[in-house]
Design a protein around this motif. Structure first.
Motif, PDB file in Angstrom:
ATOM      1  N   THR A 612       0.787  -1.177  -0.228  1.00  0.00           N
ATOM      2  CA  THR A 612      -0.154   0.105  -0.091  1.00  0.00           C
ATOM      3  C   THR A 612       0.870   1.292  -0.008  1.00  0.00           C
ATOM      4  O   THR A 612       0.476   2.307   0.321  1.00  0.00           O
ATOM      5  N   SER A 613       2.212   1.135  -0.430  1.00  0.00           N
ATOM      6  CA  SER A 613       2.872   2.473  -0.467  1.00  0.00           C
ATOM      7  C   SER A 613       2.316   3.560  -1.422  1.00  0.00           C
ATOM      8  O   SER A 613       2.587   3.265  -2.646  1.00  0.00           O
ATOM      9  N   SER A 614       2.148   4.520  -0.755  1.00  0.00           N
ATOM     10  CA  SER A 614       1.597   5.646  -1.735  1.00  0.00           C
ATOM     11  C   SER A 614       2.776   6.143  -2.728  1.00  0.00           C
ATOM     12  O   SER A 614       2.549   6.533  -3.721  1.00  0.00           O
ATOM     13  N   ILE A 615       3.883   6.181  -2.001  1.00  0.00           N
ATOM     14  CA  ILE A 615       5.047   6.895  -2.809  1.00  0.00           C
ATOM     15  C   ILE A 615       5.277   6.078  -4.188  1.00  0.00           C
ATOM     16  O   ILE A 615       5.587   6.491  -5.070  1.00  0.00           O
ATOM     17  N   ALA A 616       5.256   4.699  -3.714  1.00  0.00           N
ATOM     18  CA  ALA A 616       5.633   3.752  -4.907  1.00  0.00           C
ATOM     19  C   ALA A 616       4.342   4.095  -6.135  1.00  0.00           C
ATOM     20  O   ALA A 616       4.774   3.990  -7.234  1.00  0.00           O
ATOM     21  N   LEU A 617       3.300   3.847  -5.702  1.00  0.00           N
ATOM     22  CA  LEU A 617       2.231   3.887  -6.528  1.00  0.00           C
ATOM     23  C   LEU A 617       1.905   5.327  -7.329  1.00  0.00           C
ATOM     24  O   LEU A 617       2.022   5.360  -8.586  1.00  0.00           O
ATOM     25  N   VAL A 618       2.112   6.462  -6.553  1.00  0.00           N
ATOM     26  CA  VAL A 618       1.798   7.703  -7.023  1.00  0.00           C
ATOM     27  C   VAL A 618       3.205   7.940  -8.041  1.00  0.00           C
ATOM     28  O   VAL A 618       2.862   8.410  -9.111  1.00  0.00           O
ATOM     29  N   THR A 619       4.441   7.703  -7.601  1.00  0.00           N
ATOM     30  CA  THR A 619       5.657   7.763  -8.371  1.00  0.00           C
ATOM     31  C   THR A 619       5.620   7.027  -9.763  1.00  0.00           C
ATOM     32  O   THR A 619       5.695   7.418 -10.903  1.00  0.00           O
ATOM     33  N   LEU A 620       5.042   5.658  -9.720  1.00  0.00           N
ATOM     34  CA  LEU A 620       5.007   5.028 -10.895  1.00  0.00           C
ATOM     35  C   LEU A 620       3.841   5.514 -11.774  1.00  0.00           C
ATOM     36  O   LEU A 620       4.297   5.626 -12.985  1.00  0.00           O
ATOM     37  N   ALA A 621       2.865   6.136 -11.220  1.00  0.00           N
ATOM     38  CA  ALA A 621       1.684   6.680 -12.134  1.00  0.00           C
ATOM     39  C   ALA A 621       2.443   7.722 -12.836  1.00  0.00           C
ATOM     40  O   ALA A 621       2.042   8.235 -14.115  1.00  0.00           O
ATOM     41  N   ASN A 622       3.062   8.584 -12.090  1.00  0.00           N
ATOM     42  CA  ASN A 622       3.600   9.793 -12.707  1.00  0.00           C
ATOM     43  C   ASN A 622       4.750   9.508 -13.731  1.00  0.00           C
ATOM     44  O   ASN A 622       4.920  10.175 -14.769  1.00  0.00           O
ATOM     45  N   ILE A 623       5.454   8.429 -13.390  1.00  0.00           N
ATOM     46  CA  ILE A 623       6.480   8.106 -14.546  1.00  0.00           C
ATOM     47  C   ILE A 623       5.758   7.732 -15.829  1.00  0.00           C
ATOM     48  O   ILE A 623       6.079   8.401 -16.915  1.00  0.00           O
ATOM     49  N   TYR A 624       4.732   6.746 -15.902  1.00  0.00           N
ATOM     50  CA  TYR A 624       3.795   6.547 -16.864  1.00  0.00           C
ATOM     51  C   TYR A 624       3.286   7.864 -17.586  1.00  0.00           C
ATOM     52  O   TYR A 624       3.124   7.985 -18.817  1.00  0.00           O
ATOM     53  N   SER A 625       2.861   8.660 -16.653  1.00  0.00           N
ATOM     54  CA  SER A 625       2.142   9.995 -17.341  1.00  0.00           C
ATOM     55  C   SER A 625       2.893  10.839 -17.976  1.00  0.00           C
ATOM     56  O   SER A 625       2.682  11.370 -19.311  1.00  0.00           O
TER      57      SER A 625
END
Length: 703
Positions: A612-625
């Motif tokens: 549930t790491s918000s840092i990993a999920l948010v950063t990964l979403a930003n990389i894709y965006s």
């Protein structure tokens, strides 16, 4: 004869009686010319039996009705009061005995009176008895000498204990053991072992208690070889099965880092008491094996041995280290049922456990319910609120402590300096600095390093540097590390590295924390080669194994230099446990460098550790965006929504009228949030009106 006592009469009576000790007993007998009546053996025997059976009141009534009393009668009743810890009454009786011209004090009754002085810390009366012993030649007695050594030990006058010991013509096992114990309990372990070595020349002298205290000195000095030598003598003398010796041997091995030998010794013990079990629990906690400490406690509970206050104090410390609140609450219930909830050591450790587990309300309730508090109680509650970031509450308890008359310790002041630095409240930090100057604690190593850290975190690196420079000659490795870290955090990497090099040149041996600071400075300045030089130096010259924090600094250094492939390789080859910190460092670097594939791998590793790491999920979403992979970004955000993961909002704090207020985006927790939002809406409205008016005033001319 009944001796009365009320108000100040005890002090007046004892003072008058002590002055009479200046007169020789012979003179009393000569002046009174009263025959010395003989007390029957049966009478003294009955008196002694009453005292030994615990009937001190009946014994006193019998004593008061005795028509004649000899020195044995007086000794018995005085000894009874000493055993009952009624030391005042014992000393009153001794003084009354001295007024009886038919009785001459002997070495036995004098040693009992000295024991009463020692146990009650009545130094003035004890010194008078010392003078009396010298004038009446009773000082030559080994019993009187041993009692005097113990008296001065208990009142903190160790040098005087040594002087009495040196002047004694004859010394027995008790005398030697008493002086060694005095030195060891005063922290003078080396001197204690010197006396033990001298005593050991007389083969018959050392007994089980002597060996036990000598082993304690070895533990304090971490003298493994000396302790092993004593272990050999213990075996030869057949004392290995004696509990006090076996427990001391176990502690010596654990303190010297020989846990394997200690465990073998523990398993071989035919009998184990509460000290044995508690020592093992404490040893496990000390080396970071709290789970084993808990298992040992459960084994102890299944045995016939009941835990005591020290056992529970060690267990609460283990629960705090493990952050196991439920276990701590269960132990709290055990303590309550056993009726030892009022023990200071237990309640202090419970407060520490609740504070560490984030239950400051429970810690506060315990503190406020305490009947009496010591400096550890105050320091624990102040430290708990300070480490939790509650500035106001921490200073409130500190003010309460000052009002109670308790002198602040370096730990309490350091806790307040720590919270002042973490919350960047410089004025409060300066007030604590002023108080430390007033109390004369500014040279204390703990305070000094806390001041440097506080000023650094509050943005005043110049004041931090001034504190360090004022005490540079007396600076220790902790202050040096704090200053190095302060320079690094302020971007003054050159100053940090120069200070580190200077410390090496003057002979400082850096520790693992110091290397973290200097590696951090190299990372901030991008000095890759220098960073690797220090990383290799700690292993090759100082024989230190890098921990995950050191690897974290090196990964950060490689990422800042854009060498992401090497950073990922270093993480994969780390011999220690890989946590989410190093992977997060790599993930952020991948985001900046738009390294999608490596960033994805880093994010996956983080999510394996914390799904549930918000840092990993948010950063990964930003990389894709950022790379136009909108479908993949949407899948990640959908996953976040299904898992209930939300991006942690940023926050900031502001100091207004000595009160720190924290604000987060969209936050509603502040008690004046409605007024604040009303003002913000008014400001935004006026800003919009101003912008609209500015645009309306602009005239657009046709070309």
């Amino acid at each position: 004869m009944t001796v009365m006592r009320n108000g100040g009469r005890f002090r007046q009576f004892c003072t008058a009686s002590v002055s009479l000790l200046e007169k020789p007993v012979d003179k009393f007998l000569h002046e009174a010319r009263i025959p010395n009546h003989v007390v029957s053996f049966d009478t003294n025997y009955q008196l002694r039996n009453l005292i030994d059976s615990g009937n001190l009141r009946d014994a006193r009534q019998m004593f008061d009705k005795m028509p004649h009393r000899d020195v044995f009668s007086w000794t018995a009743i005085i000894q009874g009061y000493v055993a009952a810890t009624n030391h005042d009454e014992a000393l009153i009786l001794f003084s009354a005995m001295h007024l009886d011209p038919r009785v001459s004090a002997d070495t036995h009754v004098l040693s009992v009176a000295l024991k009463a002085c020692g146990q009650s810390s009545n130094l003035s009366f004890g010194e008078s008895l010392h003078a009396f012993a010298e004038k009446t030649s009773l000082l030559s007695s080994v019993y009187v000498g041993s009692a005097l050594i113990d008296l001065y030990k208990r009142t903190g006058m160790i040098d005087k204990s040594c002087r009495v010991f040196t002047e004694m013509d004859f010394k027995n096992t008790v005398t030697w053991t008493t002086i060694i114990t005095s030195l060891v309990h005063a922290g003078r372990h080396k001197e204690g072992l010197c006396y033990f070595t001298e005593m050991s020349r007389f083969r018959e002298l050392p007994d089980t208690f002597t060996f036990a205290i000598a082993l304690k000195a070895c533990a304090g000095l971490r003298q493994l070889r000396y302790g092993q030598g004593i272990h050999t003598h213990v075996i030869v003398k057949g004392f290995g099965a004696v509990l006090c010796v076996a427990n001391s041997l176990f502690t010596m091995y654990t303190e010297c880092g020989e846990m394997e030998d200690a465990l073998c010794l523990f398993e071989s013990m035919s009998e184990k008491d509460v000290v044995s079990w508690t020592s093992l629990i404490t040893a496990y906690s000390r080396i970071g094996q709290e789970e084993n400490a808990v298992e040992t406690f459960l084994l102890m509970r299944n045995s016939e041995v009941s835990p005591n206050e020290q056992t529970f104090a060690s267990m609460f410390a283990a629960c705090a280290s493990l952050s196991r609140l439920v276990w701590g609450e269960q132990l709290h219930g055990n303590v309550f049922s056993l009726g030892i909830v009022d023990s200071l050591s237990v309640i202090n450790s419970m407060m520490k456990m609740y504070s560490t587990c984030g239950r400051l309300d429970s810690a506060s309730a315990l503190f406020r319910g305490m009947r009496c508090r010591d400096i550890i109680s105050w320091s624990t509650i102040i430290g708990g609120y300070s480490q939790g970031g509650f500035v106001d509450e921490g200073f409130e308890y500190f003010s309460w402590m000052r009002q109670s008359g308790t002198k602040p310790t370096d730990f309490a002041l350091a806790s307040l300096l720590s919270v002042s630095g973490n919350m960047a409240v410089l004025e409060q930090g300066r007030q604590v600095h002023a108080l430390s100057l007033h109390l004369g604690l500014e040279q204390n190593p703990t305070i000094r390093s806390a001041l440097i850290t506080m000023y650094s975190k509050c943005g005043s690196i110049a004041e931090a540097s001034k504190v360090f420079e004022e005490t540079e000659r007396a600076a220790d490795i902790v202050a040096l590390t704090a200053m190095t870290n302060g320079y690094a955090e302020h971007g003054k990497s050159k100053e940090a590295i120069d200070l580190f090099e200077k410390s090496l040149n003057v002979g400082f041996r850096p520790d693992t924390v110091t290397f973290i600071s200097v590696l951090n400075a190299c990372a901030h300045s991008g000095q890759l080669d220098v960073g690797f030089h220090y990383f290799n130096l700690m292993q090759e010259r100082y024989n230190m194994s890098p921990a995950k924090e050191h690897y974290g600094c090196m990964v950060d250094l490689l990422c800042r230099a854009g060498r992401l492939s090497e950073a990922e390789k270093m993480i994969n080859e780390m011999p220690c446990e890989k946590d989410d910190v190093v992977w997060t460092t790599l993930l952020r670097a991948c985001t900046a460098k738009r390294d999608i594939e490596r960033g994805r791998r880093a994010a996956e590793r983080i999510l394996e550790l914390d799904p549930t790491s918000s840092i990993a999920l948010v950063t990964l979403a930003n990389i894709y965006s950022r790379t136009g992979k909108w479908k993949e970004a949407a899948i990640v955000r959908k996953s976040m929504k299904s898992k209930g993961v939300m991006k942690e909002p940023g926050w900031s704090s502001v100091l207004i009228k000595d009160k720190v207020s924290a604000f987060a985006s969209g936050g509603q927790s502040h008690p004046q949030c409605e007024d604040i939002y009303s003002i913000l809406e008014l400001v935004v409205h006026r800003y919009d009106c101003a912008i609209k008016g500015a645009f309306e005033s602009i005239q657009i001319c046709d070309p």
